[in-house]
Write a protein that holds these residues in place. Structure first.
Motif, PDB file in Angstrom:
ATOM      1  N   ASN A  91       1.213   6.896  18.529  1.00  0.00           N
ATOM      2  CA  ASN A  91      -0.197   7.295  18.661  1.00  0.00           C
ATOM      3  C   ASN A  91      -0.609   8.186  17.493  1.00  0.00           C
ATOM      4  O   ASN A  91      -1.737   8.093  16.997  1.00  0.00           O
ATOM      5  N   TYR A  92       0.302   9.052  17.060  1.00  0.00           N
ATOM      6  CA  TYR A  92      -0.025   9.947  15.944  1.00  0.00           C
ATOM      7  C   TYR A  92      -0.194   9.164  14.638  1.00  0.00           C
ATOM      8  O   TYR A  92      -1.168   9.352  13.907  1.00  0.00           O
ATOM      9  N   ILE A  93       0.740   8.288  14.334  1.00  0.00           N
ATOM     10  CA  ILE A  93       0.677   7.558  13.058  1.00  0.00           C
ATOM     11  C   ILE A  93      -0.587   6.695  13.018  1.00  0.00           C
ATOM     12  O   ILE A  93      -1.329   6.687  12.038  1.00  0.00           O
ATOM     13  N   ALA A 120      -3.446  15.890   2.163  1.00  0.00           N
ATOM     14  CA  ALA A 120      -3.416  15.596   0.735  1.00  0.00           C
ATOM     15  C   ALA A 120      -3.284  14.101   0.452  1.00  0.00           C
ATOM     16  O   ALA A 120      -3.180  13.691  -0.697  1.00  0.00           O
ATOM     17  N   MET A 121      -3.252  13.275   1.516  1.00  0.00           N
ATOM     18  CA  MET A 121      -3.192  11.821   1.315  1.00  0.00           C
ATOM     19  C   MET A 121      -4.602  11.257   1.445  1.00  0.00           C
ATOM     20  O   MET A 121      -5.234  11.398   2.490  1.00  0.00           O
ATOM     21  N   ALA A 122      -5.094  10.616   0.393  1.00  0.00           N
ATOM     22  CA  ALA A 122      -6.394   9.941   0.487  1.00  0.00           C
ATOM     23  C   ALA A 122      -6.257   8.781   1.472  1.00  0.00           C
ATOM     24  O   ALA A 122      -5.164   8.229   1.621  1.00  0.00           O
ATOM     25  N   VAL A 128       0.819  -1.209   0.000  1.00  0.00           N
ATOM     26  CA  VAL A 128       0.000   0.000   0.000  1.00  0.00           C
ATOM     27  C   VAL A 128       0.861   1.271   0.000  1.00  0.00           C
ATOM     28  O   VAL A 128       0.876   2.025  -0.975  1.00  0.00           O
ATOM     29  N   CYS A 129       1.600   1.474   1.075  1.00  0.00           N
ATOM     30  CA  CYS A 129       2.271   2.762   1.288  1.00  0.00           C
ATOM     31  C   CYS A 129       3.398   3.012   0.283  1.00  0.00           C
ATOM     32  O   CYS A 129       3.660   4.155  -0.093  1.00  0.00           O
ATOM     33  N   ALA A 130       4.091   1.952  -0.137  1.00  0.00           N
ATOM     34  CA  ALA A 130       5.272   2.123  -0.988  1.00  0.00           C
ATOM     35  C   ALA A 130       4.925   2.728  -2.347  1.00  0.00           C
ATOM     36  O   ALA A 130       5.812   3.207  -3.055  1.00  0.00           O
ATOM     37  N   ALA A 131       3.637   2.731  -2.700  1.00  0.00           N
ATOM     38  CA  ALA A 131       3.252   3.371  -3.959  1.00  0.00           C
ATOM     39  C   ALA A 131       3.590   4.860  -3.927  1.00  0.00           C
ATOM     40  O   ALA A 131       3.795   5.474  -4.973  1.00  0.00           O
ATOM     41  N   CYS A 132       3.650   5.444  -2.744  1.00  0.00           N
ATOM     42  CA  CYS A 132       3.924   6.878  -2.624  1.00  0.00           C
ATOM     43  C   CYS A 132       5.114   7.203  -1.716  1.00  0.00           C
ATOM     44  O   CYS A 132       5.760   8.221  -1.894  1.00  0.00           O
ATOM     45  N   HIS A 133       5.366   6.353  -0.703  1.00  0.00           N
ATOM     46  CA  HIS A 133       6.387   6.687   0.302  1.00  0.00           C
ATOM     47  C   HIS A 133       7.610   5.784   0.190  1.00  0.00           C
ATOM     48  O   HIS A 133       7.467   4.565   0.106  1.00  0.00           O
ATOM     49  N   SER A 134       8.800   6.375   0.260  1.00  0.00           N
ATOM     50  CA  SER A 134      10.036   5.599   0.363  1.00  0.00           C
ATOM     51  C   SER A 134      10.370   5.331   1.823  1.00  0.00           C
ATOM     52  O   SER A 134       9.844   5.982   2.724  1.00  0.00           O
TER      53      SER A 134
HETATM   54  C1  HEC Z   1      -1.434   7.636  -3.132  1.00  0.00           C
HETATM   55  C2  HEC Z   1      -0.278   8.071  -2.405  1.00  0.00           C
HETATM   56  C3  HEC Z   1      -0.129   7.702  -0.944  1.00  0.00           C
HETATM   57  C4  HEC Z   1      -0.249   6.455  -0.350  1.00  0.00           C
HETATM   58  C5  HEC Z   1      -0.620   5.135  -0.989  1.00  0.00           C
HETATM   59  C6  HEC Z   1       0.085   6.642   1.026  1.00  0.00           C
HETATM   60  N1  HEC Z   1       0.399   7.957   1.287  1.00  0.00           N
HETATM   61 FE1  HEC Z   1       0.946   8.747   3.061  1.00  0.00          FE
HETATM   62  N2  HEC Z   1       1.066  10.597   2.229  1.00  0.00           N
HETATM   63  C7  HEC Z   1       0.815  10.886   0.900  1.00  0.00           C
HETATM   64  C8  HEC Z   1       0.926  12.320   0.697  1.00  0.00           C
HETATM   65  C9  HEC Z   1       0.743  13.051  -0.613  1.00  0.00           C
HETATM   66  C10 HEC Z   1       1.261  12.877   1.955  1.00  0.00           C
HETATM   67  C11 HEC Z   1       1.451  14.359   2.303  1.00  0.00           C
HETATM   68  C12 HEC Z   1       0.145  14.886   2.856  1.00  0.00           C
HETATM   69  C13 HEC Z   1       0.119  16.365   3.117  1.00  0.00           C
HETATM   70  O1  HEC Z   1       1.187  16.956   3.328  1.00  0.00           O
HETATM   71  O2  HEC Z   1      -0.996  16.930   3.144  1.00  0.00           O
HETATM   72  C14 HEC Z   1       1.334  11.761   2.894  1.00  0.00           C
HETATM   73  C15 HEC Z   1       1.662  11.883   4.230  1.00  0.00           C
HETATM   74  C16 HEC Z   1       1.849  10.836   5.108  1.00  0.00           C
HETATM   75  C17 HEC Z   1       2.340  10.947   6.461  1.00  0.00           C
HETATM   76  C18 HEC Z   1       2.819  12.226   7.129  1.00  0.00           C
HETATM   77  C19 HEC Z   1       1.748  13.003   7.808  1.00  0.00           C
HETATM   78  C20 HEC Z   1       2.369  14.203   8.497  1.00  0.00           C
HETATM   79  O3  HEC Z   1       2.162  14.358   9.712  1.00  0.00           O
HETATM   80  O4  HEC Z   1       3.095  14.960   7.847  1.00  0.00           O
HETATM   81  C21 HEC Z   1       2.393   9.691   6.994  1.00  0.00           C
HETATM   82  C22 HEC Z   1       2.844   9.293   8.390  1.00  0.00           C
HETATM   83  C23 HEC Z   1       1.914   8.785   5.976  1.00  0.00           C
HETATM   84  N3  HEC Z   1       1.588   9.516   4.847  1.00  0.00           N
HETATM   85  C24 HEC Z   1       1.824   7.422   6.141  1.00  0.00           C
HETATM   86  C25 HEC Z   1       1.349   6.559   5.163  1.00  0.00           C
HETATM   87  C26 HEC Z   1       1.200   5.130   5.378  1.00  0.00           C
HETATM   88  C27 HEC Z   1       1.583   4.399   6.667  1.00  0.00           C
HETATM   89  C28 HEC Z   1       0.709   4.620   4.215  1.00  0.00           C
HETATM   90  C29 HEC Z   1       0.341   3.186   3.938  1.00  0.00           C
HETATM   91  C30 HEC Z   1      -0.624   2.588   4.816  1.00  0.00           C
HETATM   92  C31 HEC Z   1       0.562   5.737   3.283  1.00  0.00           C
HETATM   93  N4  HEC Z   1       0.958   6.889   3.901  1.00  0.00           N
HETATM   94  C32 HEC Z   1       0.091   5.610   1.974  1.00  0.00           C
HETATM   95  C33 HEC Z   1       0.513   9.983  -0.094  1.00  0.00           C
HETATM   96  C34 HEC Z   1       0.276   8.641   0.106  1.00  0.00           C
END
Ligand code: HEC
Length: 254
Positions: free
Chosen positions: A148-150, A182-184, A59-65
């Protein structure tokens, strides 16, 4: 105004600033998650770490490294070296230059790090409507409220209240400071299928991926705690010994 008066005034201004900042932040109170490693003597639940790895990968790796994580680090989560090798082999990394001076792609090996999802921040923003999905290597440490935040963020998506205006492409999430992110919502029930048969509810996946990210941010937590306990035991024994020595040395002097 005397010196004390000025001090009080400065403190009042500082307090007012903090309060308004919080009001502007509009952040809901964090939900408390209880994970085994969060207890003072606790250790990671490595089954949860492994499930969290799966959630991250699928799931997450599609957007996060997770730029600081190497495949061989996974040996510490209870996966066997052949399993780790197999996980690495699913990825492709850039290597080189070869004898012709050219870079080439090859399957990843345990010594490699997880490849970046996007080559740079600009590419990441371009793919995400201008928002930057941060690297998750240290995010558990970096955010106030940590686990707790995550956890709260991942389970915190909801329908916005009627009076809440959301900007284009933003989702309502009261855990995120300001209430829109901005993250769905990345998780939905059964988003992954766990190999160990655990039911993949949003809550379960949120706990698992939070445990995984906590382990990534501090893999040596357990060793650090064990060392701390040893040091304390040593100090207790040492104190008792020194007390006995002191009694002996002073015994004749009364
Ligand atoms: C489709 C792309 C996408 C996916 C999939 C995604 N994220 Fe994100 N995520 C984002 C974006 C874009 C942001 C930045 C949001 C913003 O700044 O408003 C973000 C922000 C975050 C943050 C930081 C919030 C903060 O306090 O700054 C965390 C933690 C996070 N994501 C965790 C996850 C986890 C865990 C998963 C998997 C379960 C996940 N994300 C899946 C796009 C994604």
């Amino acid at each position: 105004m005397g010196r004390f008066g000025k001090l009080v005034a400065a403190a009042a201004i500082a307090l007012a600033a903090v309060t308004t900042a919080q009001a502007a932040g509009e952040q809901a109170e964090l939900k408390k998650v209880s994970l085994p490693h969060m207890n003072p003597f606790g250790s990671y639940d490595f089954a949860a770490v492994q499930r969290g790895l799966q959630v991250y990968q699928e799931v997450c790796a599609a957007c996060h490294s997770i730029e600081f994580l190497a495949f061989r680090d996974l040996n510490d989560t209870g996966l066997t070296p052949p399993q780790v090798k197999a996980i690495a082999a699913e990825y492709t990394v850039m290597d080189g230059p070869n004898d012709d001076g050219e870079m080439y792609e090859r399957p990843a090996e345990p010594k490699d790090r997880f490849p970046l999802t996007f080559p740079n921040e600009q590419a990441a923003r371009a793919a995400n409507n201008g928002a930057y999905p941060p690297d998750l290597s240290l995010v558990v440490k970096a955010r106030i409220g940590h686990e707790n935040y995550i956890y709260s963020l991942l389970v915190g998506y909801a329908d916005p209240p009627a009076d809440k205006e959301l900007a284009d492409g933003m989702e309502y999430n009261p855990t995120f400071p300001g209430g829109q992110i901005a993250m769905a919502a990345p998780l939905s029930d059964e988003a992954v299928e766990y190999a160990d048969g655990t039911k993949a509810t949003v809550d379960q996946m949120a706990r698992d991926v939070t445990t995984f990210l906590a382990w990534v941010s501090e893999p040596t937590l357990v060793e650090r705690r064990q060392l701390g306990i040893k040091v304390i035991i040593f100090l207790v024994i040492f104190s008792v010994l020194m007390y006995a020595v002191k009694r002996k040395v002073w015994a004749d002097l009364h």
